[in-house]
Scaffold this active site. Structure first.
Site, PDB file in Angstrom:
ATOM      1  N   ARG A 122       0.820  -1.204   0.000  1.00 56.32           N
ATOM      2  CA  ARG A 122       0.000   0.000   0.000  1.00 56.32           C
ATOM      3  C   ARG A 122       0.857   1.258   0.000  1.00 56.32           C
ATOM      4  NH1 ARG A 122      -1.817   3.757  -0.959  1.00 56.32           N
ATOM      5  NH2 ARG A 122      -3.752   4.804  -0.432  1.00 56.32           N
ATOM      6  N   TYR A 123       1.925   1.223   0.809  1.00 62.93           N
ATOM      7  CA  TYR A 123       2.807   2.383   0.922  1.00 62.93           C
ATOM      8  C   TYR A 123       4.092   2.112   0.149  1.00 62.93           C
ATOM      9  CZ  TYR A 123      -0.320   3.304   4.848  1.00 62.93           C
ATOM     10  OH  TYR A 123      -1.413   3.515   5.628  1.00 62.93           O
ATOM     11  N   ARG A 126       7.176   0.282   2.170  1.00 61.56           N
ATOM     12  CA  ARG A 126       7.006  -0.876   3.042  1.00 61.56           C
ATOM     13  C   ARG A 126       5.878  -1.773   2.550  1.00 61.56           C
ATOM     14  NH1 ARG A 126       5.218   3.916   4.861  1.00 61.56           N
ATOM     15  NH2 ARG A 126       3.598   4.096   6.467  1.00 61.56           N
ATOM     16  N   CYS A 135      -3.851 -18.282  14.650  1.00 63.34           N
ATOM     17  CA  CYS A 135      -3.521 -17.523  15.851  1.00 63.34           C
ATOM     18  C   CYS A 135      -3.705 -18.428  17.062  1.00 63.34           C
ATOM     19  CB  CYS A 135      -4.428 -16.312  15.976  1.00 63.34           C
ATOM     20  SG  CYS A 135      -4.197 -15.169  14.601  1.00 63.34           S
ATOM     21  N   CYS A 139      -8.979 -13.147  18.227  1.00 57.34           N
ATOM     22  CA  CYS A 139      -9.555 -11.915  18.772  1.00 57.34           C
ATOM     23  C   CYS A 139     -10.822 -11.602  17.993  1.00 57.34           C
ATOM     24  CB  CYS A 139      -8.579 -10.758  18.620  1.00 57.34           C
ATOM     25  SG  CYS A 139      -6.890 -11.200  19.067  1.00 57.34           S
ATOM     26  N   CYS A 142     -10.683  -8.798  15.396  1.00 55.91           N
ATOM     27  CA  CYS A 142      -9.611  -8.885  14.391  1.00 55.91           C
ATOM     28  C   CYS A 142     -10.040  -8.268  13.062  1.00 55.91           C
ATOM     29  CB  CYS A 142      -9.243 -10.343  14.176  1.00 55.91           C
ATOM     30  SG  CYS A 142      -7.971 -10.566  12.913  1.00 55.91           S
ATOM     31  N   ARG A 144      -8.628  -8.914  10.283  1.00 58.35           N
ATOM     32  CA  ARG A 144      -8.440  -9.874   9.184  1.00 58.35           C
ATOM     33  C   ARG A 144      -9.243 -11.145   9.445  1.00 58.35           C
ATOM     34  NH1 ARG A 144      -2.599  -8.683   8.732  1.00 58.35           N
ATOM     35  NH2 ARG A 144      -2.492  -6.841   7.415  1.00 58.35           N
ATOM     36  N   ASP A 304     -11.490  -0.680  12.946  1.00 58.72           N
ATOM     37  CA  ASP A 304     -11.801  -0.653  11.513  1.00 58.72           C
ATOM     38  C   ASP A 304     -13.245  -1.076  11.234  1.00 58.72           C
ATOM     39  OD1 ASP A 304      -9.270   0.179  10.746  1.00 58.72           O
ATOM     40  OD2 ASP A 304      -8.502  -1.873  10.603  1.00 58.72           O
ATOM     41  N   ASP A 341      -7.713   3.779   9.960  1.00 59.49           N
ATOM     42  CA  ASP A 341      -7.389   3.277   8.635  1.00 59.49           C
ATOM     43  C   ASP A 341      -8.571   3.605   7.743  1.00 59.49           C
ATOM     44  OD1 ASP A 341      -5.365   1.916   7.147  1.00 59.49           O
ATOM     45  OD2 ASP A 341      -5.074   0.616   8.893  1.00 59.49           O
ATOM     46  N   LYS A 348      -3.610   5.006   6.446  1.00 56.35           N
ATOM     47  CA  LYS A 348      -3.853   5.457   7.811  1.00 56.35           C
ATOM     48  C   LYS A 348      -3.910   6.983   7.846  1.00 56.35           C
ATOM     49  CE  LYS A 348      -1.444   1.577   9.926  1.00 56.35           C
ATOM     50  NZ  LYS A 348      -1.014   0.915   8.673  1.00 56.35           N
TER      51      LYS A 348
HETATM   52  C1  PLP Z   1      -0.390  -0.174   8.643  1.00 52.61           C
HETATM   53  C2  PLP Z   1       0.203  -0.651   7.425  1.00 52.61           C
HETATM   54  C3  PLP Z   1       1.572  -0.556   7.213  1.00 52.61           C
HETATM   55  C4  PLP Z   1       2.533   0.016   8.247  1.00 52.61           C
HETATM   56  O1  PLP Z   1       2.372   1.360   8.450  1.00 52.61           O
HETATM   57  P1  PLP Z   1       3.203   2.123   9.574  1.00 52.61           P
HETATM   58  O2  PLP Z   1       2.607   3.479   9.625  1.00 52.61           O
HETATM   59  O3  PLP Z   1       4.627   2.120   9.116  1.00 52.61           O
HETATM   60  O4  PLP Z   1       3.063   1.361  10.832  1.00 52.61           O
HETATM   61  C5  PLP Z   1       2.072  -1.002   5.995  1.00 52.61           C
HETATM   62  N1  PLP Z   1       1.268  -1.494   5.047  1.00 52.61           N
HETATM   63  C6  PLP Z   1      -0.066  -1.602   5.224  1.00 52.61           C
HETATM   64  C7  PLP Z   1      -0.895  -2.155   4.127  1.00 52.61           C
HETATM   65  C8  PLP Z   1      -0.641  -1.185   6.422  1.00 52.61           C
HETATM   66  O5  PLP Z   1      -1.961  -1.303   6.602  1.00 52.61           O
HETATM   67  S1  SF4 Z   2      -5.798  -9.470  15.914  1.00 53.82           S
HETATM   68 FE1  SF4 Z   2      -6.304 -11.092  14.400  1.00 53.82          FE
HETATM   69  S2  SF4 Z   2      -4.331 -11.676  13.522  1.00 53.82           S
HETATM   70 FE2  SF4 Z   2      -3.898 -10.583  15.425  1.00 53.82          FE
HETATM   71  S3  SF4 Z   2      -3.742 -12.178  17.000  1.00 53.82           S
HETATM   72 FE3  SF4 Z   2      -5.837 -11.435  17.017  1.00 53.82          FE
HETATM   73  S4  SF4 Z   2      -6.928 -12.837  15.669  1.00 53.82           S
HETATM   74 FE4  SF4 Z   2      -4.765 -13.081  15.216  1.00 53.82          FE
END
Ligand code: PLP
Ligand code: SF4
Length: 379
Positions: A122-123, A126, A135, A139, A142, A144, A304, A341, A348
């Site tokens: 996305r960025y 990184r 996991c 959670c 979560c 995801r 989110d 986000d 973010k």
């Molecule tokens: C949050 C996130 C990151 C990391 O962002 P930081 O601001 O460096 O913590 C990188 N890629 C994606 C897709 C993210 O959602």
């Molecule tokens: S937030 Fe989601 S990915 Fe992270 S530990 Fe909890 S269940 Fe696993």
């Protein structure tokens, strides 16, 4: 630090009455004895005095996985309707209730930013690599949770991993790789080691970051052996996920210490969760206690807009108010950045109160931490 003796609802005593402390502190025992599925949940609810809740959870159990470590369950102190640990780990019928119109399984459009499953870019500088969809405890909040039952989200096999390294090599502006999931530290150590080897073999990858919740839900899995392996990959940062001061136990502290003593700095990402931590006192306590165990509060996420987590979302004004009160009440080392986000994968955004009240040509007007108005002459 909380002690077992002080717990009002001693689920450890009820569920595992004769457990020897050596077994308890063995992460393999913890994993083998996780409560999971309908049967595990039924046992937990019975001992927590609310067996009737199971009825309403069948649909939820078939939609979303459920598992929890004995250790994490032992942190439940109060009635499960209002206990901060119970709320994070025990399924709720609200997870499958009618989704709010703006919620979706993937509000951050991670899919759109995935050239192939398992890598999110996305960025510019990184990228995220999803290495597992498992996991130790799942959670309920979560973001995801859509991936829990979907192994295809994770690269498997040589060809898939080759695609990951090739992508990283072909995007030489990527200098940081976030190893995420699921929980990367739950993978067999040798397998994780191979992944880290692969990632660090890419010349432009300067630094790794691992996201894990093991210090919170299974701290005994942070073994010396694991730390010795991780240490080889410095510079490596670990981000963990404490949401409530009740999670900062002696065991969690020791797990963090083992990582830190291996030269791995720890930061924390919390999620602002309704009924769990959405008040000033709890967040302040959490952050000050994190500082005590030398874990730097990094982000406080607004929850989110993920389908199945609507019941955890609070008003953004509540988050702003908490951040407003933190400044001036405690030190900068205890203050995370509050971020949201944005939907559609827009990235973010910082939701930070500012002390700059207005900026004129020659004068900047500030509000001090004690509420006074001060003018700063710029010329
Ligand atoms: C949050 C996130 C990151 C990391 O962002 P930081 O601001 O460096 O913590 C990188 N890629 C994606 C897709 C993210 O959602
Ligand atoms: S937030 Fe989601 S990915 Fe992270 S530990 Fe909890 S269940 Fe696993």
């Amino acid at each position: 630090m909380t002690s077992y003796a002080a717990r009002a609802v001693n689920l450890k005593q009820k569920l595992w009455p004769d457990i020897h402390k050596d077994a308890w502190s063995d992460y393999r025992w913890q994993l083998r004895n996780r409560l999971t599925g309908r049967k595990g949940l039924s046992r937990l609810l019975r001992h927590a005095g609310q067996p009737e809740r199971l009825e309403s959870l069948d649909k939820c159990l078939s939609a979303y996985k459920w598992a929890a470590t004995p250790y994490y369950i032992s942190l439940i102190e109060k009635d499960i309707d209002r206990d901060p640990v119970a709320l994070q780990v025990i399924p709720s019928p609200e997870e499958i209730g009618p989704a709010r119109p703006h919620s979706s399984p993937d509000p951050l459009s991670e899919k759109r930013y995935s050239p192939f499953p398992g890598l999110i870019h996305r960025y510019k500088d990184r990228a995220v690599v999803l290495v597992s969809n498992h996991c130790a405890s799942y959670c309920r909040h979560c973001n995801r949770k859509r991936t829990w039952n979907r192994p295809e989200f994770v690269p498997a096999g040589k060809t898939a991993w080759q695609a990951v390294t090739e992508y990283l090599e072909n995007h030489s502006q990527i200098r940081e790789v976030l190893v995420s999931g699921g929980d990367p530290l739950l993978l067999p150590q040798k397998y994780l080691e191979n992944i880290l080897d692969l990632l660090t073999s890419v010349p432009n990858v300067e630094v790794l970051r691992i996201g894990t919740r093991l210090p919170v839900v299974l701290p005994m899995a942070i073994t010396d052996k694991l730390c010795r392996m991780l240490k080889k990959y410095r510079p490596i940062w670990i981000n963990t996920h404490f949401n409530h001061p009740a999670e900062i136990t002696k065991e969690a502290q020791r797990a963090c210490e083992r990582l830190q003593m291996s030269g791995i700095p720890l930061s924390n990402q919390s999620v602002l969760l309704k009924g769990v931590n959405d008040d000033f006192k709890t967040i302040k306590n959490l952050c000050c206690n994190l500082q005590k165990i030398m874990v730097r509060p990094y982000y406080l996420f607004h929850c989110d807009f993920v389908k199945g987590t609507d019941h955890f979302r609070t008003d953004i004004r509540k988050g702003i108010d908490i951040m407003e009160k933190m400044w001036g009440d405690t030190g900068g080392m205890c203050i995370p950045r509050y971020v949201v986000d944005l939907p559609g994968g827009m990235g973010k955004a910082r939701v930070m109160p500012s002390d700059l009240e207005r900026l004129d040509q020659d004068v900047a007007t500030f509000k001090t931490f004690e509420g006074r108005v001060i003018k700063l002459h710029l010329s």
